[in-house]
Design a protein around this motif. Structure first.
Motif, mmCIF file in Angstrom:
data_model
loop_
_atom_site.group_PDB
_atom_site.id
_atom_site.type_symbol
_atom_site.label_atom_id
_atom_site.label_comp_id
_atom_site.label_asym_id
_atom_site.label_seq_id
_atom_site.Cartn_x
_atom_site.Cartn_y
_atom_site.Cartn_z
ATOM 1 N N SER A 45 0.860 -1.189 0.000
ATOM 2 C CA SER A 45 0.000 0.000 0.000
ATOM 3 C C SER A 45 0.888 1.227 0.000
ATOM 4 O O SER A 45 1.863 1.292 0.759
ATOM 5 N N GLY A 46 0.532 2.202 -0.832
ATOM 6 C CA GLY A 46 1.331 3.423 -0.924
ATOM 7 C C GLY A 46 1.259 4.276 0.313
ATOM 8 O O GLY A 46 2.269 4.603 0.933
ATOM 9 N N THR A 47 0.042 4.670 0.726
ATOM 10 C CA THR A 47 -0.149 5.527 1.894
ATOM 11 C C THR A 47 -1.414 5.083 2.614
ATOM 12 O O THR A 47 -2.484 5.020 2.005
ATOM 13 N N VAL A 48 -1.290 4.768 3.898
ATOM 14 C CA VAL A 48 -2.425 4.350 4.725
ATOM 15 C C VAL A 48 -2.197 4.807 6.161
ATOM 16 O O VAL A 48 -1.066 5.130 6.532
ATOM 17 N N SER B 5 7.174 -0.556 6.903
ATOM 18 C CA SER B 5 6.574 0.726 6.550
ATOM 19 C C SER B 5 7.418 1.863 7.104
ATOM 20 O O SER B 5 8.277 1.658 7.958
ATOM 21 N N ALA B 6 7.149 3.056 6.601
ATOM 22 C CA ALA B 6 7.825 4.260 7.091
ATOM 23 C C ALA B 6 6.764 5.268 7.512
ATOM 24 O O ALA B 6 5.785 5.477 6.789
ATOM 25 N N ALA B 7 6.938 5.854 8.690
ATOM 26 C CA ALA B 7 6.024 6.913 9.134
ATOM 27 C C ALA B 7 6.268 8.137 8.260
ATOM 28 O O ALA B 7 7.417 8.487 7.973
ATOM 29 N N ARG B 8 5.192 8.775 7.826
ATOM 30 C CA ARG B 8 5.330 9.941 6.957
ATOM 31 C C ARG B 8 6.065 11.086 7.646
ATOM 32 O O ARG B 8 6.682 11.898 6.981
ATOM 33 N N ASP B 9 6.024 11.129 8.983
ATOM 34 C CA ASP B 9 6.748 12.175 9.698
ATOM 35 C C ASP B 9 8.201 11.783 9.984
ATOM 36 O O ASP B 9 8.944 12.520 10.604
ATOM 37 N N GLY B 10 8.610 10.584 9.537
ATOM 38 C CA GLY B 10 9.991 10.132 9.700
ATOM 39 C C GLY B 10 10.296 9.505 11.044
ATOM 40 O O GLY B 10 11.416 9.067 11.284
ATOM 41 N N SER B 11 9.317 9.417 11.933
ATOM 42 C CA SER B 11 9.571 8.882 13.278
ATOM 43 C C SER B 11 9.718 7.360 13.251
ATOM 44 O O SER B 11 9.217 6.687 12.359
ATOM 45 N N MET B 12 10.435 6.874 14.243
ATOM 46 C CA MET B 12 10.595 5.423 14.441
ATOM 47 C C MET B 12 10.399 5.104 15.919
ATOM 48 O O MET B 12 11.180 4.384 16.524
ATOM 49 N N ALA B 13 9.342 5.655 16.506
ATOM 50 C CA ALA B 13 9.090 5.470 17.931
ATOM 51 C C ALA B 13 8.780 4.017 18.253
ATOM 52 O O ALA B 13 8.248 3.281 17.422
ATOM 53 N N SER B 14 9.098 3.620 19.476
ATOM 54 C CA SER B 14 8.739 2.281 19.939
ATOM 55 C C SER B 14 7.226 2.174 19.989
ATOM 56 O O SER B 14 6.551 3.096 20.439
ATOM 57 N N PRO B 15 6.674 1.045 19.524
ATOM 58 C CA PRO B 15 5.216 0.894 19.557
ATOM 59 C C PRO B 15 4.709 0.711 20.988
ATOM 60 O O PRO B 15 5.449 0.258 21.862
ATOM 61 N N ASP B 16 3.459 1.042 21.198
ATOM 62 C CA ASP B 16 2.817 0.851 22.495
ATOM 63 C C ASP B 16 2.723 -0.647 22.757
ATOM 64 O O ASP B 16 2.046 -1.369 22.010
#
Length: 178
Positions: free
Chosen positions: A107-110, A135-146
């Motif tokens: 998927s391109g953007t979801v 996937s890549a976050a559009r804001d560039g973040s790579m935060a640890s998931p909840d």
């Protein structure tokens, strides 16, 4: 003075690594994976870290994406085991089982399962009704998931997401190793 020298050397080493990891293929060849010994146990209980430019042993052959759960790293491997790119990732809370998988959808953007807008989604596994994919976050973040949520997104930087999107099309092999 020695502390400043050590800090400067650490910064230079980090910058050199970043430059080598993002350098184009034609500027140099990665070392032959068979010529690099695997990580061996030292006198301490910790193991020597694996060379990030060496594709993990027993990850197969040919064109493939290799995802190491323990190293939190991905290798994009071309023909003749040629390393195309390697990068760190942030694992999801639900991980794929080790073994050989196939890219099943993209998927391109979801919106991500955590609500973060994401792009370049490359799905390759399903575990307990959770789709697992890069996937890549559009804001560039790579935060640890909840850790309280069941998420399947293996996050990477946007430039790495661009590379994954181009490399891993439907039917591409994804090898997950420990």
């Amino acid at each position: 003075m020695a502390g400043l020298t050590a800090a400067a050397l650490a910064v230079v080493a980090f910058l050199a690594y970043q430059a080598s990891a993002s350098a184009p293929d034609h500027l140099g060849k990665p070392s032959d994976p068979s010529a690099v010994p695997s990580a061996q146990a030292s006198d301490s209980p910790k193991q020597k870290p694996r060379d990030p430019l060496t594709v993990p042993a027993k990850s197969g052959a040919g064109v493939r994406v290799v995802y190491s759960l323990g190293d939190r790293r991905v290798w994009l491997v071309g023909p003749k085991n040629q390393l195309r790119r390697t990068f760190e990732v942030m694992p999801s809370t639900v991980g794929p089982p080790p073994g050989v998988h196939t890219v099943t959808s993209r998927s391109g953007t979801v919106p991500g399962s955590d609500g973060v807008p994401i792009e370049h989604v490359v799905r390759f596994a399903d575990v307990d009704d959770v789709s697992i994919g890069f996937s890549a976050a559009r804001d560039g973040s790579m935060a640890s998931p909840d850790p309280r949520k069941k998420t399947g997104g293996v996050r990477m930087k946007r430039a790495d997401g661009d590379a994954m999107w181009t490399f891993a099309t439907i039917g591409s092999k994804v090898v997950v190793v420990r």
